[in-house]
Motif scaffolding. Structure first.
Motif, mmCIF file in Angstrom:
data_model
loop_
_atom_site.group_PDB
_atom_site.id
_atom_site.type_symbol
_atom_site.label_atom_id
_atom_site.label_comp_id
_atom_site.label_asym_id
_atom_site.label_seq_id
_atom_site.Cartn_x
_atom_site.Cartn_y
_atom_site.Cartn_z
ATOM 1 N N LEU A 118 2.013 -4.076 3.519
ATOM 2 C CA LEU A 118 2.945 -4.777 4.518
ATOM 3 C C LEU A 118 4.295 -4.927 3.956
ATOM 4 O O LEU A 118 5.186 -4.533 4.502
ATOM 5 C CB LEU A 118 2.433 -6.113 4.615
ATOM 6 C CG LEU A 118 0.963 -6.389 5.637
ATOM 7 C CD1 LEU A 118 0.853 -8.145 5.608
ATOM 8 C CD2 LEU A 118 1.230 -5.821 7.054
ATOM 9 N N LEU A 119 4.430 -4.676 2.643
ATOM 10 C CA LEU A 119 5.802 -4.793 1.922
ATOM 11 C C LEU A 119 6.360 -3.523 2.205
ATOM 12 O O LEU A 119 7.516 -3.420 2.368
ATOM 13 C CB LEU A 119 5.493 -5.282 0.346
ATOM 14 C CG LEU A 119 5.116 -6.678 0.105
ATOM 15 C CD1 LEU A 119 4.903 -6.917 -1.567
ATOM 16 C CD2 LEU A 119 6.109 -7.696 0.619
ATOM 17 N N LYS A 120 5.484 -2.602 2.079
ATOM 18 C CA LYS A 120 6.131 -0.949 1.936
ATOM 19 C C LYS A 120 6.557 -0.925 3.623
ATOM 20 O O LYS A 120 7.664 -0.210 3.745
ATOM 21 C CB LYS A 120 4.867 -0.023 1.681
ATOM 22 C CG LYS A 120 5.409 1.432 1.944
ATOM 23 C CD LYS A 120 4.273 2.369 1.449
ATOM 24 C CE LYS A 120 4.642 3.629 1.451
ATOM 25 N NZ LYS A 120 3.678 4.661 1.317
ATOM 26 N N ALA A 121 5.881 -1.305 4.576
ATOM 27 C CA ALA A 121 6.403 -1.224 6.155
ATOM 28 C C ALA A 121 7.611 -1.999 6.295
ATOM 29 O O ALA A 121 8.572 -1.480 6.891
ATOM 30 C CB ALA A 121 5.355 -1.669 6.858
ATOM 31 N N TRP A 122 7.623 -3.128 5.490
ATOM 32 C CA TRP A 122 8.888 -3.859 5.591
ATOM 33 C C TRP A 122 10.100 -3.106 5.195
ATOM 34 O O TRP A 122 11.137 -3.235 5.590
ATOM 35 C CB TRP A 122 8.703 -5.214 4.869
ATOM 36 C CG TRP A 122 9.455 -6.348 5.341
ATOM 37 C CD1 TRP A 122 10.749 -6.204 5.857
ATOM 38 C CD2 TRP A 122 9.294 -7.848 5.178
ATOM 39 N NE1 TRP A 122 11.537 -7.354 5.878
ATOM 40 C CE2 TRP A 122 10.484 -8.496 5.611
ATOM 41 C CE3 TRP A 122 8.389 -8.535 4.699
ATOM 42 C CZ2 TRP A 122 10.569 -9.786 5.591
ATOM 43 C CZ3 TRP A 122 8.450 -9.930 4.525
ATOM 44 C CH2 TRP A 122 9.712 -10.481 5.028
ATOM 45 N N GLU A 123 9.852 -2.564 4.028
ATOM 46 C CA GLU A 123 10.977 -1.928 3.374
ATOM 47 C C GLU A 123 11.313 -0.743 4.245
ATOM 48 O O GLU A 123 12.715 -0.486 4.396
ATOM 49 C CB GLU A 123 10.496 -1.344 1.980
ATOM 50 C CG GLU A 123 10.115 -2.256 0.785
ATOM 51 C CD GLU A 123 9.314 -1.453 -0.330
ATOM 52 O OE1 GLU A 123 9.584 -0.499 -0.464
ATOM 53 O OE2 GLU A 123 8.527 -2.258 -0.852
ATOM 54 N N SER A 124 10.527 -0.033 4.694
ATOM 55 C CA SER A 124 10.961 1.056 5.611
ATOM 56 C C SER A 124 11.210 0.901 6.990
ATOM 57 O O SER A 124 11.413 1.832 7.955
ATOM 58 C CB SER A 124 9.858 2.226 5.543
ATOM 59 O OG SER A 124 8.431 1.648 5.952
ATOM 60 N N GLU A 125 10.846 -0.534 7.563
ATOM 61 C CA GLU A 125 10.995 -0.883 8.946
ATOM 62 C C GLU A 125 10.197 -0.427 9.911
ATOM 63 O O GLU A 125 10.343 0.083 10.961
ATOM 64 C CB GLU A 125 12.648 -0.823 9.227
ATOM 65 C CG GLU A 125 13.423 -1.627 8.266
ATOM 66 C CD GLU A 125 15.092 -1.521 8.878
ATOM 67 O OE1 GLU A 125 15.107 -0.576 9.659
ATOM 68 O OE2 GLU A 125 16.063 -2.162 8.351
ATOM 69 N N GLU A 126 8.965 -0.122 9.315
ATOM 70 C CA GLU A 126 7.956 0.617 9.993
ATOM 71 C C GLU A 126 7.251 -0.443 10.770
ATOM 72 O O GLU A 126 6.827 -1.386 10.432
ATOM 73 C CB GLU A 126 6.891 1.341 9.286
ATOM 74 C CG GLU A 126 7.603 2.633 8.588
ATOM 75 C CD GLU A 126 6.791 3.415 7.468
ATOM 76 O OE1 GLU A 126 5.508 2.782 7.418
ATOM 77 O OE2 GLU A 126 7.164 4.368 6.947
ATOM 78 N N THR A 127 6.743 -0.154 12.139
ATOM 79 C CA THR A 127 5.518 -0.885 12.923
ATOM 80 C C THR A 127 4.359 -1.061 11.977
ATOM 81 O O THR A 127 3.959 0.117 11.709
ATOM 82 C CB THR A 127 5.683 -0.446 14.150
ATOM 83 O OG1 THR A 127 6.841 -0.627 14.819
ATOM 84 C CG2 THR A 127 4.471 -1.513 15.025
ATOM 85 N N PRO A 132 -7.040 -7.686 8.400
ATOM 86 C CA PRO A 132 -7.747 -8.563 7.021
ATOM 87 C C PRO A 132 -7.752 -8.088 5.823
ATOM 88 O O PRO A 132 -7.925 -8.793 4.750
ATOM 89 C CB PRO A 132 -9.273 -8.924 7.553
ATOM 90 C CG PRO A 132 -9.308 -8.543 8.912
ATOM 91 C CD PRO A 132 -8.309 -7.625 9.291
ATOM 92 N N LEU A 133 -7.752 -6.692 5.560
ATOM 93 C CA LEU A 133 -7.461 -6.148 4.240
ATOM 94 C C LEU A 133 -6.325 -6.651 3.656
ATOM 95 O O LEU A 133 -6.184 -6.832 2.383
ATOM 96 C CB LEU A 133 -7.345 -4.507 4.484
ATOM 97 C CG LEU A 133 -7.577 -3.817 3.181
ATOM 98 C CD1 LEU A 133 -9.166 -3.647 2.479
ATOM 99 C CD2 LEU A 133 -6.937 -2.545 3.453
ATOM 100 N N ASP A 134 -5.213 -6.902 4.265
ATOM 101 C CA ASP A 134 -3.802 -7.382 3.939
ATOM 102 C C ASP A 134 -4.095 -8.704 3.291
ATOM 103 O O ASP A 134 -3.560 -9.154 2.240
ATOM 104 C CB ASP A 134 -2.883 -7.317 5.060
ATOM 105 C CG ASP A 134 -2.665 -5.892 5.455
ATOM 106 O OD1 ASP A 134 -2.246 -5.050 4.679
ATOM 107 O OD2 ASP A 134 -3.031 -5.695 6.777
ATOM 108 N N ASP A 135 -4.894 -9.590 4.027
ATOM 109 C CA ASP A 135 -4.869 -10.862 3.575
ATOM 110 C C ASP A 135 -5.943 -10.929 2.556
ATOM 111 O O ASP A 135 -5.785 -11.902 1.511
ATOM 112 C CB ASP A 135 -5.697 -11.861 4.702
ATOM 113 C CG ASP A 135 -4.841 -12.162 5.908
ATOM 114 O OD1 ASP A 135 -3.485 -11.831 5.548
ATOM 115 O OD2 ASP A 135 -5.068 -12.871 6.639
ATOM 116 N N LEU A 136 -6.890 -10.237 2.251
ATOM 117 C CA LEU A 136 -7.856 -9.928 1.234
ATOM 118 C C LEU A 136 -6.924 -9.594 -0.081
ATOM 119 O O LEU A 136 -7.323 -10.117 -1.153
ATOM 120 C CB LEU A 136 -8.848 -8.810 1.511
ATOM 121 C CG LEU A 136 -9.822 -9.432 2.392
ATOM 122 C CD1 LEU A 136 -10.859 -8.256 2.667
ATOM 123 C CD2 LEU A 136 -10.995 -10.432 1.891
#
Length: 260
Positions: A118-127, A132-136
């Motif tokens: 999620l952080l990587k997507a945020w950095e690159s402004e990707e959708t 649940p893997l992210d929450d894990l």
């Protein structure tokens, strides 16, 4: 005649923060139980999306209910196990079948504990679609945050603190680097190494899952109805793998914080 209302507020303490745990052994059991709660929420159609240090409670012995194991029927090895951890604050939860909607595409979470994906997507402004893997992965970073809090070595504590408070574009690299560094530190005791290797193995498992084509392509664009089954199947597999790893390590890791 003036109408009056008389109201009462009843408040009951049901848990304490994770810093109140007696050591790594109790901490990972508490986190495992919170993950099982996350799984139950997911089975009910909801995804939490904000696993953080404030959203997991430790339940001391005096606050535990008599039927605390009744929720764990889908995890057979927990039969009869007393529940000591719970997940709270569902304010950002969303129905995961609706993740492709506008609300589902919003970035959500507490930055120090957000997944690297999620952080990587945020950095690159990707959708990107939350999974649940992210929450894990967030559960992992919460666990390490508590370890940092209890660390008596000030230099090490600073290293952990810096890892979690690094700028967002560095955070994901610094966190994983610190975990792996401690996973193979031969100066640590066998129980300490067991704990950090557990954290490293969980991180590796999550990263391997995250490299799959499902995450690289399917979750990079709005979900189609035909993809929801795969979304759920991948999640259930991850839940069981991570909880199994935590429970199996119970007797291998330090019992008290003094041993860390």
């Amino acid at each position: 005649m003036e109408q009056q209302e008389h109201r009462h507020s009843l408040i009951k303490t049901i848990g304490r923060d994770l810093f109140s745990t007696t050591g790594p052994r109790q901490l990972i059991k508490c986190v495992a139980h919170a993950i099982i709660g996350h799984h139950s929420l997911f089975e009910g159609g909801w995804l939490h999306r904000d696993v953080s240090i404030c959203n997991i409670l430790f339940i001391p012995s005096g606050l535990r209910g008599a039927n605390s194991d009744k929720f764990y029927c889908k995890f057979p090895w927990t039969s009869g196990m007393e529940r000591i951890g719970m997940l709270i604050d569902h304010g950002h939860a969303i129905k995961w079948r609706d993740l492709s909607g506008e609300a589902g595409l919003q970035r959500m979470g507490t930055i120090p504990f957000m997944s690297s994906r999620l952080l990587k997507a945020w950095e690159s402004e990707e959708t990107v679609i939350h999974h649940p893997l992210d929450d894990l992965e967030s559960f992992l970073w919460v666990t390490m945050w508590v370890v940092a809090f209890h660390d008596t070595n000030k230099a090490t504590y600073k290293e952990w603190r810096d890892a979690f408070t690094a700028p967002r574009d560095l955070l994901r690299h610094v966190r994983s680097g610190v975990v792996r560094e401690h996973s193979y530190d031969e100066s640590k005791t066998p129980r300490q190494r067991a704990f950090f290797r557990l954290m490293g193995n969980i991180l590796t498992e999550l990263e391997n899952q995250g490299r799959s084509s499902f995450f690289a392509t399917t979750l990079a664009s709005p979900l189609q109805a035909s993809q929801l089954k795969q979304y759920k199947d991948v999640a259930i597999l991850c839940y069981h793998k991570i909880v199994d790893m935590l429970i199996e390590a119970d007797q291998l890791v330090p019992e008290s914080w003094a041993e860390m």
